[in-house]
Design a protein around this motif. Structure first.
Motif, PDB file in Angstrom:
ATOM      1  N   PHE A   5     -30.626 -14.269  12.088  1.00  0.00           N
ATOM      2  CA  PHE A   5     -31.969 -13.588  12.271  1.00  0.00           C
ATOM      3  C   PHE A   5     -32.292 -12.914  11.398  1.00  0.00           C
ATOM      4  O   PHE A   5     -33.742 -12.689  10.906  1.00  0.00           O
ATOM      5  N   ALA A   6     -31.714 -11.786  10.693  1.00  0.00           N
ATOM      6  CA  ALA A   6     -32.603 -10.491  10.022  1.00  0.00           C
ATOM      7  C   ALA A   6     -32.654 -12.150   8.457  1.00  0.00           C
ATOM      8  O   ALA A   6     -33.608 -10.599   7.669  1.00  0.00           O
ATOM      9  N   GLY A   7     -31.543 -11.909   8.165  1.00  0.00           N
ATOM     10  CA  GLY A   7     -31.847 -13.232   7.071  1.00  0.00           C
ATOM     11  C   GLY A   7     -33.507 -13.250   6.265  1.00  0.00           C
ATOM     12  O   GLY A   7     -34.164 -12.489   5.638  1.00  0.00           O
ATOM     13  N   PRO A   8     -34.049 -14.284   7.167  1.00  0.00           N
ATOM     14  CA  PRO A   8     -35.686 -14.573   7.180  1.00  0.00           C
ATOM     15  C   PRO A   8     -36.249 -13.503   6.721  1.00  0.00           C
ATOM     16  O   PRO A   8     -37.704 -13.155   6.638  1.00  0.00           O
ATOM     17  N   VAL A   9     -36.326 -12.627   7.887  1.00  0.00           N
ATOM     18  CA  VAL A   9     -37.392 -11.555   7.677  1.00  0.00           C
ATOM     19  C   VAL A   9     -37.930 -10.329   7.340  1.00  0.00           C
ATOM     20  O   VAL A   9     -38.662  -9.752   6.991  1.00  0.00           O
ATOM     21  N   ILE A  10     -36.019  -9.846   6.533  1.00  0.00           N
ATOM     22  CA  ILE A  10     -35.774  -9.659   5.781  1.00  0.00           C
ATOM     23  C   ILE A  10     -36.508 -10.142   3.863  1.00  0.00           C
ATOM     24  O   ILE A  10     -37.432  -9.598   2.999  1.00  0.00           O
ATOM     25  N   ALA A  11     -36.078 -10.934   3.786  1.00  0.00           N
ATOM     26  CA  ALA A  11     -36.526 -11.837   2.962  1.00  0.00           C
ATOM     27  C   ALA A  11     -38.218 -12.200   3.288  1.00  0.00           C
ATOM     28  O   ALA A  11     -39.298 -12.085   1.545  1.00  0.00           O
ATOM     29  N   LEU A  12     -38.924 -12.172   4.022  1.00  0.00           N
ATOM     30  CA  LEU A  12     -40.009 -12.340   4.207  1.00  0.00           C
ATOM     31  C   LEU A  12     -40.865 -10.834   4.224  1.00  0.00           C
ATOM     32  O   LEU A  12     -41.859 -10.905   3.375  1.00  0.00           O
ATOM     33  N   PHE A  13     -40.405  -9.844   4.528  1.00  0.00           N
ATOM     34  CA  PHE A  13     -40.914  -8.131   3.607  1.00  0.00           C
ATOM     35  C   PHE A  13     -40.819  -7.918   2.503  1.00  0.00           C
ATOM     36  O   PHE A  13     -41.691  -7.890   1.256  1.00  0.00           O
ATOM     37  N   GLY A  14     -39.287  -8.331   2.071  1.00  0.00           N
ATOM     38  CA  GLY A  14     -39.093  -7.952   1.023  1.00  0.00           C
ATOM     39  C   GLY A  14     -40.117  -8.733  -0.258  1.00  0.00           C
ATOM     40  O   GLY A  14     -41.125  -8.343  -1.279  1.00  0.00           O
ATOM     41  N   LEU A  15     -40.510  -9.850   0.703  1.00  0.00           N
ATOM     42  CA  LEU A  15     -41.697 -11.436  -0.620  1.00  0.00           C
ATOM     43  C   LEU A  15     -42.671 -10.526  -0.479  1.00  0.00           C
ATOM     44  O   LEU A  15     -43.676 -10.762  -1.347  1.00  0.00           O
ATOM     45  N   LEU A  16     -43.067  -9.712   0.971  1.00  0.00           N
ATOM     46  CA  LEU A  16     -44.191  -9.706   1.181  1.00  0.00           C
ATOM     47  C   LEU A  16     -45.050  -8.239   0.378  1.00  0.00           C
ATOM     48  O   LEU A  16     -45.989  -8.055   0.032  1.00  0.00           O
ATOM     49  N   TRP A  17     -43.546  -7.544  -0.057  1.00  0.00           N
ATOM     50  CA  TRP A  17     -43.886  -5.994  -0.660  1.00  0.00           C
ATOM     51  C   TRP A  17     -44.172  -6.430  -1.829  1.00  0.00           C
ATOM     52  O   TRP A  17     -45.043  -5.442  -2.971  1.00  0.00           O
TER      53      TRP A  17
END
Length: 106
Positions: free
Chosen positions: A57-69
């Motif tokens: 659950f949290a892995g994709p959310v954190i990875a997506l935000f990190g990539l966007l940042w």
């Protein structure tokens, strides 16, 4: 274009608003898994499913935000005269500031 650190500050402050969610997910995951096992925090007693659901659950959310940042900051870094260390420190602190404000006022 040489002194665009203000633009980087503004972009990272705006990115800090949705960053509250992945930062909270990281803290919740850490406080219930490795920190609780080390005895540094008291984990939620009903949180006994293990780490796999959190990673799914949290892995994709954190990875997506990190990539966007990272994609937002890469071109901004090239347009400033700040050293890389100062630029990334400014970016991280600006992104964390909305979360820190919420921690202080709660």
């Amino acid at each position: 274009m040489a002194r665009r650190w203000q633009l980087a500050l503004g972009v990272n402050l705006l990115l800090g608003i949705p960053a509250v969610v992945p930062i909270w997910l990281l803290w919740y995951m850490a406080s219930n898994w490795p920190l609780a096992e080390l005895g540094l925090t008291t984990g939620e007693p009903t949180e006994n499913d293990g780490i796999l659901p959190w990673l799914l659950f949290a892995g994709p959310v954190i990875a997506l935000f990190g990539l966007l940042w990272w994609l937002a900051n890469r071109p901004l870094r090239r347009g400033t005269t700040l050293s890389p260390a100062r630029y990334w420190a400014l970016s991280v602190l600006a992104t964390l500031s909305p979360t820190l404000v919420l921690i202080v006022i709660s």
